[in-house]
Every structure is written in structure tokens, then in C-alpha cells.
Design a protein around this motif. Structure first.
Motif, PDB file in Angstrom:
ATOM      1  N   LEU A  46      -9.212  -0.344 -15.905  1.00 32.71           N
ATOM      2  CA  LEU A  46      -9.529  -1.206 -14.761  1.00 32.71           C
ATOM      3  C   LEU A  46      -8.289  -1.587 -13.965  1.00 32.71           C
ATOM      4  O   LEU A  46      -8.354  -1.811 -12.755  1.00 32.71           O
ATOM      5  CB  LEU A  46     -10.228  -2.482 -15.243  1.00 32.71           C
ATOM      6  CG  LEU A  46     -11.686  -2.355 -15.699  1.00 32.71           C
ATOM      7  CD1 LEU A  46     -12.200  -3.690 -16.217  1.00 32.71           C
ATOM      8  CD2 LEU A  46     -12.567  -1.874 -14.555  1.00 32.71           C
ATOM      9  N   TRP A  47      -7.155  -1.678 -14.640  1.00 35.34           N
ATOM     10  CA  TRP A  47      -5.950  -2.251 -14.028  1.00 35.34           C
ATOM     11  C   TRP A  47      -5.513  -1.497 -12.782  1.00 35.34           C
ATOM     12  O   TRP A  47      -5.239  -2.096 -11.738  1.00 35.34           O
ATOM     13  CB  TRP A  47      -4.823  -2.269 -15.060  1.00 35.34           C
ATOM     14  CG  TRP A  47      -3.616  -3.034 -14.603  1.00 35.34           C
ATOM     15  CD1 TRP A  47      -2.643  -2.601 -13.752  1.00 35.34           C
ATOM     16  CD2 TRP A  47      -3.282  -4.375 -14.939  1.00 35.34           C
ATOM     17  NE1 TRP A  47      -1.709  -3.586 -13.558  1.00 35.34           N
ATOM     18  CE2 TRP A  47      -2.078  -4.677 -14.269  1.00 35.34           C
ATOM     19  CE3 TRP A  47      -3.869  -5.341 -15.751  1.00 35.34           C
ATOM     20  CZ2 TRP A  47      -1.457  -5.919 -14.386  1.00 35.34           C
ATOM     21  CZ3 TRP A  47      -3.251  -6.574 -15.868  1.00 35.34           C
ATOM     22  CH2 TRP A  47      -2.063  -6.866 -15.196  1.00 35.34           C
ATOM     23  N   LEU A  58      -7.656 -10.049 -14.672  1.00 26.45           N
ATOM     24  CA  LEU A  58      -7.133  -9.178 -15.730  1.00 26.45           C
ATOM     25  C   LEU A  58      -5.790  -9.699 -16.245  1.00 26.45           C
ATOM     26  O   LEU A  58      -5.551  -9.755 -17.456  1.00 26.45           O
ATOM     27  CB  LEU A  58      -6.986  -7.750 -15.218  1.00 26.45           C
ATOM     28  CG  LEU A  58      -8.283  -6.962 -14.989  1.00 26.45           C
ATOM     29  CD1 LEU A  58      -7.982  -5.653 -14.275  1.00 26.45           C
ATOM     30  CD2 LEU A  58      -8.998  -6.686 -16.311  1.00 26.45           C
ATOM     31  N   ALA A  59      -4.913 -10.067 -15.322  1.00 29.27           N
ATOM     32  CA  ALA A  59      -3.591 -10.558 -15.724  1.00 29.27           C
ATOM     33  C   ALA A  59      -3.717 -11.841 -16.544  1.00 29.27           C
ATOM     34  O   ALA A  59      -3.000 -12.032 -17.538  1.00 29.27           O
ATOM     35  CB  ALA A  59      -2.729 -10.793 -14.488  1.00 29.27           C
ATOM     36  N   ARG A  60      -4.613 -12.732 -16.144  1.00 31.32           N
ATOM     37  CA  ARG A  60      -4.796 -13.976 -16.904  1.00 31.32           C
ATOM     38  C   ARG A  60      -5.337 -13.694 -18.301  1.00 31.32           C
ATOM     39  O   ARG A  60      -4.887 -14.279 -19.294  1.00 31.32           O
ATOM     40  CB  ARG A  60      -5.740 -14.917 -16.142  1.00 31.32           C
ATOM     41  CG  ARG A  60      -6.069 -16.193 -16.910  1.00 31.32           C
ATOM     42  CD  ARG A  60      -6.846 -17.173 -16.058  1.00 31.32           C
ATOM     43  NE  ARG A  60      -8.065 -16.591 -15.528  1.00 31.32           N
ATOM     44  CZ  ARG A  60      -9.189 -16.470 -16.221  1.00 31.32           C
ATOM     45  NH1 ARG A  60      -9.246 -16.844 -17.489  1.00 31.32           N
ATOM     46  NH2 ARG A  60     -10.282 -15.956 -15.662  1.00 31.32           N
ATOM     47  N   ASP A  76       4.416  -1.043 -12.367  1.00 31.94           N
ATOM     48  CA  ASP A  76       3.871  -0.585 -11.080  1.00 31.94           C
ATOM     49  C   ASP A  76       3.281  -1.747 -10.297  1.00 31.94           C
ATOM     50  O   ASP A  76       3.420  -1.821  -9.068  1.00 31.94           O
ATOM     51  CB  ASP A  76       2.798   0.486 -11.320  1.00 31.94           C
ATOM     52  CG  ASP A  76       3.386   1.818 -11.757  1.00 31.94           C
ATOM     53  OD1 ASP A  76       4.612   2.007 -11.577  1.00 31.94           O
ATOM     54  OD2 ASP A  76       2.629   2.657 -12.283  1.00 31.94           O
ATOM     55  N   CYS A  77       2.601  -2.650 -11.002  1.00 37.21           N
ATOM     56  CA  CYS A  77       1.998  -3.812 -10.341  1.00 37.21           C
ATOM     57  C   CYS A  77       3.085  -4.724  -9.773  1.00 37.21           C
ATOM     58  O   CYS A  77       2.974  -5.218  -8.652  1.00 37.21           O
ATOM     59  CB  CYS A  77       1.128  -4.578 -11.336  1.00 37.21           C
ATOM     60  SG  CYS A  77       0.326  -6.033 -10.635  1.00 37.21           S
ATOM     61  N   ARG A  88       1.663 -10.316  -9.161  1.00 36.00           N
ATOM     62  CA  ARG A  88       2.937  -9.676  -9.485  1.00 36.00           C
ATOM     63  C   ARG A  88       3.767 -10.554 -10.424  1.00 36.00           C
ATOM     64  O   ARG A  88       4.439 -10.056 -11.329  1.00 36.00           O
ATOM     65  CB  ARG A  88       3.699  -9.387  -8.193  1.00 36.00           C
ATOM     66  CG  ARG A  88       2.989  -8.383  -7.283  1.00 36.00           C
ATOM     67  CD  ARG A  88       3.688  -8.242  -5.937  1.00 36.00           C
ATOM     68  NE  ARG A  88       5.001  -7.603  -6.075  1.00 36.00           N
ATOM     69  CZ  ARG A  88       5.885  -7.549  -5.091  1.00 36.00           C
ATOM     70  NH1 ARG A  88       5.614  -8.122  -3.903  1.00 36.00           N
ATOM     71  NH2 ARG A  88       7.044  -6.943  -5.270  1.00 36.00           N
ATOM     72  N   VAL A  89       3.701 -11.872 -10.222  1.00 36.62           N
ATOM     73  CA  VAL A  89       4.413 -12.791 -11.111  1.00 36.62           C
ATOM     74  C   VAL A  89       3.851 -12.699 -12.527  1.00 36.62           C
ATOM     75  O   VAL A  89       4.598 -12.608 -13.514  1.00 36.62           O
ATOM     76  CB  VAL A  89       4.320 -14.238 -10.585  1.00 36.62           C
ATOM     77  CG1 VAL A  89       4.792 -15.233 -11.640  1.00 36.62           C
ATOM     78  CG2 VAL A  89       5.148 -14.389  -9.311  1.00 36.62           C
ATOM     79  N   GLN A  90       2.528 -12.710 -12.644  1.00 35.74           N
ATOM     80  CA  GLN A  90       1.903 -12.634 -13.967  1.00 35.74           C
ATOM     81  C   GLN A  90       2.226 -11.305 -14.641  1.00 35.74           C
ATOM     82  O   GLN A  90       2.449 -11.251 -15.860  1.00 35.74           O
ATOM     83  CB  GLN A  90       0.392 -12.841 -13.854  1.00 35.74           C
ATOM     84  CG  GLN A  90       0.004 -14.255 -13.481  1.00 35.74           C
ATOM     85  CD  GLN A  90      -1.497 -14.502 -13.569  1.00 35.74           C
ATOM     86  OE1 GLN A  90      -2.245 -13.675 -14.058  1.00 35.74           O
ATOM     87  NE2 GLN A  90      -1.927 -15.648 -13.087  1.00 35.74           N
TER      88      GLN A  90
END
Length: 357
Positions: A46-47, A58-60, A76-77, A88-90
Motif C-alpha cells: 500500500l505504501w 500508514l505512517a502512524r 523514497d517517501c 515525510r517527517v513521520q
């Protein structure tokens, strides 16, 4: 898809909150780790094609569930300017936890990044993993860094035991004592000196504060974060600002409507109203004390008086309707129902609230 992911994340939660009806329910016997296992299998496919909203979820979940994500995907993100800054921070923080090989190069590059949130996240990682480079950055950038970034650097220096950190904090203390430190940084330098743990610096800072008591309030008038102040105003459990100042409008609430107050009052006046609410009570918001014929005493804000009844807003938040025929005596009260907020909020929270208002 987002709802399905959230349902998997709460698969075996206890207590279990029904996501449709909002009720706590008893769960049947379930395979305890099934939800987490399915999430782990879904993250990677999914990412790479996630929308911004899905990517944030997703990041959380990666952070909350401690899920493994290939470092290359995270990198990459982080590199992608099309992704939301928060995502991007997460991703950068997840990459740091995974100790991906791409991390050193990314962190070094992001310390020069334009989005301040990304730059701050990179500096926090650099301070922990490569303190020498962090100190070099701080010495080089201090004169041109934004106020927000200088505040962030001071917080990071507080956590570093190295002599370089002590030297940089000493420089800022010298600026404070010479009067060349920007007003917006006074509170941050004072807190950094108290929290750093260097005995001599902390003692010197304490002596200076005692010799300059006027700086205690002056430090709260500049440098606050309006967004943090907004969140505090709307959701602080301690302050409960919105309960009295955003609760139905004039005539319905215990405090004046504050929309646009910053255009009508100076920061000094706003701060005084927070620290000493009884000093200047807004017209129409003085409190009254009632003694009822049955012996009960009520103190609160007079919201309405007509047709032989009073509506009184009590300090507890309750609104009481009292027939005037039940009142034995009535007197005005010079005390505000609002508590002195210096006893409720931290200095940093007060500064943010002044900036918001």
C-alpha cells in the motif's frame, strides 16, 4: 481502506470501542495478533501508491504498531516533495528507528531543507546520532536561523551533555544579560539554562532572574506559537478556555467572546487578563453572590435576569435558574470566576495562548 486499516489496528484492543456505534463492546475469542499480522503484510504494497491521507494513516500505524517497513520505501517517501510534510517527517522518524543505511545522507541534506518541520526533525536525529555535526550546524546557522528554529536548537541543546552544548548555551546567556537577546527567545534561554544540568549556568541564570523579576512576564509576550495556542484554547483539559469563552456567545457563556480580541487589546493587556483575571473584569461579566432563603450560597456569573428569575453560570460550569423570590440577599463580587492561569498553565503555554489571541 483507511477504515479497514483502523479496524485491523484495533483488532484486539481492550477495552474495544465499536467504530460504528462508539460503544464499548465485549469481544469474542480472537487470534490476538491477527490484526497486526495482516497490517504488516499490507504496509509495503500500500505504501508506494498511497494517497496523502492514506499515507499519513500508514505512517502512524507503523509507529503505533511497531511495524517493519523496508528502509528504501521510507527513504523514497522522505525524499518526495509531493508528499505532505507531516508524512515525510513521520517517515524520517521511522527510518531513524529502523537505522536504515540511507539515514545519514538524508539527515545531512534535510538540515538544509526548506520546510521547517523537516529541518527540525532532521536536527533532532542529528543531535542524537552525530552531535559534532549538530554543534557545527548550530554555530554556523544561529545568526540567520528563524526564531522558531533557534527555539528548537535551544531545546535540543538542553538534552546534550557535551561541552559544546554548554558553550553555546553560555553564549545565549551572555546575550540575555547584555540585553541583545531577542525578546522572543528569553523564555527559551531561561528554560534551557534551568534544565540543562550545568550547575554553574543554572546558578547564574537563577541569580539573573531574581535580579530582573520584570523579565518573567516580558518573556511571555513574544515568541509564542499561535497554532499551539489555538489547540490549547480549544482542547486544554487544564485551561478549559473554550468552555467559558466559546460556549454559545454573549449571554450564554461565563466569559466574553474572544474572537478578534488581539485587534482590540495589547499583548500586555491579554497577559494581565490571563495572570490576574480580577484586575480588569469585562463589562457584563462581573460575578454575583446569592444567599438563598434556604441558606444555600451561590457564586457565579449573572447570565440573564427577567420575569422573576435569574440564570447564574456557576464556576463548575453548571447553569442554575433561581427564582428571585428564593433570594434572601444579593451582592456584587469583585473576583473573576476565571482562575489565575499562571497557576494552571506553564509559561510556554501562556506564551502560546497570548500569541494565538
Amino acid at each position: 481502506r483507511i477504515e479497514a486499516l483502523e479496524a485491523l489496528a484495533s483488532w484486539n484492543a481492550s477495552p474495544f470501542l465499536d467504530r460504528v456505534e462508539g460503544r464499548v463492546r465485549s469481544l469474542p475469542t480472537r487470534t490476538p495478533d491477527a490484526g497486526r499480522q495482516l497490517l504488516a503484510a499490507l504496509i509495503e504494497p500500500l505504501w508506494s501508491k498511497a494517497s496523502p491521507a492514506l499515507g499519513l494513516v500508514l505512517a502512524r500505524l507503523v509507529f503505533e504498531q511497531r511495524l517493519a517497513v523496508p528502509p528504501a520505501l521510507l527513504a523514497d517517501c522522505v525524499r518526495s516533495p509531493s508528499q505532505p510534510v507531516a508524512l515525510r517527517v513521520q517517515a524520517l522518524q521511522a527510518l531513524a528507528r529502523a537505522q536504515g543505511p540511507e539515514l545519514p545522507e538524508l539527515v545531512q541534506r534535510l538540515t538544509e531543507s526548506k520546510p521547517e518541520e523537516l529541518r527540525q526533525a532532521a536536527l533532532e536525529i542529528q543531535a542524537e546520532r552525530a552531535p559534532a555535526k549538530f554543534f557545527e550546524y548550530a554555530r554556523k546557522q544561529w545568526g540567520t536561523a528563524t526564531v522558531g528554529e533557534q527555539q528548537w536548537l535551544l531545546r535540543l541543546l538542553t538534552q546534550r551533555p557535551e561541552p559544546d552544548a554548554t558553550a553555546l548555551l553560555t553564549q545565549q546567556f551572555d546575550r540575555l544579560t547584555s540585553g541583545t537577546l531577542p525578546q522572543a527567545l528569553i523564555l527559551d534561554v531561561q528554560e534551557a539554562l534551568r534544565q540543562h544540568g550545568h550547575t554553574n549556568l543554572a546558578a547564574r541564570a537563577k541569580d539573573w532572574e531574581q535580579a530582573h523579576p520584570e523579565q518573567k512576564s516580558r518573556a511571555l509576550l513574544a515568541g509564542g506559537n499561535p497554532e499551539a495556542g489555538r489547540r490549547l484554547f480549544q482542547g486544554s483539559v487544564q485551561g478549559q478556555c473554550a468552555r467559558c469563552h466559546n460556549a454559545g456567545g454573549e449571554g450564554q457563556q461565563a466569559g466574553p467572546v474572544l474572537q478578534g480580541i488581539g485587534q482590540r487589546a495589547t499583548p500586555e493587556t491579554l497577559l494581565e487578563s490571563l495572570l490576574d483575571p480580577s484586575a480588569r473584569i469585562a463589562e457584563g461579566y462581573a460575578t454575583v453572590s446569592l444567599t438563598l432563603k434556604g441558606g444555600e450560597t451561590l457564586d457565579g456569573l449573572l447570565l440573564q435576569e427577567r420575569e422573576g428569575r435569574l440564570r447564574l453560570g456557576l464556576i463548575s460550569g453548571e447553569v442554575r435558574t433561581v427564582p428571585t423570590s428564593d433570594i434572601a440577599s444579593r451582592s456584587a463580587n469583585a473576583q473573576s470566576v476565571m482562575p489565575p492561569m499562571g497557576e494552571v498553565l506553564s509559561p510556554r503555554e501562556l506564551r502560546d495562548l497570548v500569541a494565538f489571541l
